[in-house]
Design a protein around this motif. Sequence first.
Motif, mmCIF file in Angstrom:
data_model
loop_
_atom_site.group_PDB
_atom_site.id
_atom_site.type_symbol
_atom_site.label_atom_id
_atom_site.label_comp_id
_atom_site.label_asym_id
_atom_site.label_seq_id
_atom_site.Cartn_x
_atom_site.Cartn_y
_atom_site.Cartn_z
ATOM 1 N N TYR A 108 -32.452 17.821 81.522
ATOM 2 C CA TYR A 108 -31.754 18.559 80.356
ATOM 3 C C TYR A 108 -32.705 18.410 79.133
ATOM 4 O O TYR A 108 -33.680 17.590 79.186
ATOM 5 N N LEU A 109 -32.651 19.293 78.172
ATOM 6 C CA LEU A 109 -33.460 19.258 77.147
ATOM 7 C C LEU A 109 -32.817 19.497 75.724
ATOM 8 O O LEU A 109 -32.143 20.646 75.721
ATOM 9 N N GLN A 110 -32.082 18.531 75.278
ATOM 10 C CA GLN A 110 -31.179 18.774 74.151
ATOM 11 C C GLN A 110 -32.104 18.973 72.629
ATOM 12 O O GLN A 110 -33.050 18.035 72.550
ATOM 13 N N MET A 111 -32.048 20.148 72.074
ATOM 14 C CA MET A 111 -32.837 20.641 71.072
ATOM 15 C C MET A 111 -32.260 20.678 69.648
ATOM 16 O O MET A 111 -31.352 21.569 69.544
ATOM 17 N N ASP A 112 -32.400 19.528 68.879
ATOM 18 C CA ASP A 112 -31.728 19.851 67.474
ATOM 19 C C ASP A 112 -32.789 20.166 66.554
ATOM 20 O O ASP A 112 -33.944 20.019 66.633
ATOM 21 N N SER A 113 -32.147 20.595 65.395
ATOM 22 C CA SER A 113 -33.019 20.791 64.066
ATOM 23 C C SER A 113 -34.015 21.826 64.490
ATOM 24 O O SER A 113 -35.235 21.487 64.178
ATOM 25 N N LEU A 114 -33.715 22.961 65.276
ATOM 26 C CA LEU A 114 -34.706 23.773 65.718
ATOM 27 C C LEU A 114 -35.396 24.690 64.427
ATOM 28 O O LEU A 114 -34.892 24.850 63.444
ATOM 29 N N LYS A 115 -36.670 24.925 64.714
ATOM 30 C CA LYS A 115 -37.547 25.372 63.775
ATOM 31 C C LYS A 115 -37.875 26.924 63.866
ATOM 32 O O LYS A 115 -38.083 26.951 65.287
ATOM 33 N N PRO A 116 -38.443 27.506 63.164
ATOM 34 C CA PRO A 116 -38.879 28.843 63.541
ATOM 35 C C PRO A 116 -40.448 28.811 64.574
ATOM 36 O O PRO A 116 -40.661 29.836 65.131
ATOM 37 N N GLU A 117 -41.018 27.836 64.342
ATOM 38 C CA GLU A 117 -42.083 27.517 65.510
ATOM 39 C C GLU A 117 -41.670 27.051 66.992
ATOM 40 O O GLU A 117 -42.478 26.951 67.809
ATOM 41 N N ASP A 118 -40.371 26.745 66.996
ATOM 42 C CA ASP A 118 -39.924 26.516 68.450
ATOM 43 C C ASP A 118 -39.815 27.475 69.442
ATOM 44 O O ASP A 118 -39.587 27.443 70.703
ATOM 45 N N PRO A 119 -39.506 28.801 68.886
ATOM 46 C CA PRO A 119 -39.098 29.906 69.993
ATOM 47 C C PRO A 119 -40.192 30.136 70.902
ATOM 48 O O PRO A 119 -41.319 29.744 70.850
ATOM 49 N N ALA A 120 -39.858 30.234 72.270
ATOM 50 C CA ALA A 120 -40.801 30.211 73.343
ATOM 51 C C ALA A 120 -39.849 30.608 74.547
ATOM 52 O O ALA A 120 -38.601 30.377 74.446
ATOM 53 N N VAL A 121 -40.432 30.878 75.640
ATOM 54 C CA VAL A 121 -39.845 30.586 77.082
ATOM 55 C C VAL A 121 -40.010 29.305 77.451
ATOM 56 O O VAL A 121 -41.206 28.608 77.526
#
Length: 123
Positions: free
Chosen positions: A79-92
């Motif tokens: 699993y990958l829990q991703m919090d506080s997502l930022k505009p630079e995080d978008p990707a596949v």
Amino acid sequence: QVQLVESGGGLVQPGGSLRLSCAASGIVFNFYSMAWYRQAPGKQRELVATITRGGSTNYADSVKGRFTISKDNAKKTVYLQMDSLKPEDPAVYYCNGDLRISRLSNPELFGSWGQGTQVTVSS
């Protein structure tokens, strides 16, 4: 032959959270170190987080303190829990694994990948 199926991506606002899953088959999962990678358009695939067979974790500086990698050996899932997502995080986002954790630093060596899961961060 390893098979990897990623899921859980989607559209989220900046500051939001997502939890990605990667189901693995064809390997003795609890012997493997696993990793999450991401690839944005026009960029190389980059290593995001790793977890050893013993459960030790490591993160890229860009996600440290915001992302958490974990695994469930019984479910053969990482699993990958991703919090506080930022505009630079978008990707596949993709996962992969190997018996040798050193190999996780060289994603170009993997011959097989799943389809990935798209993460989009937008308001």
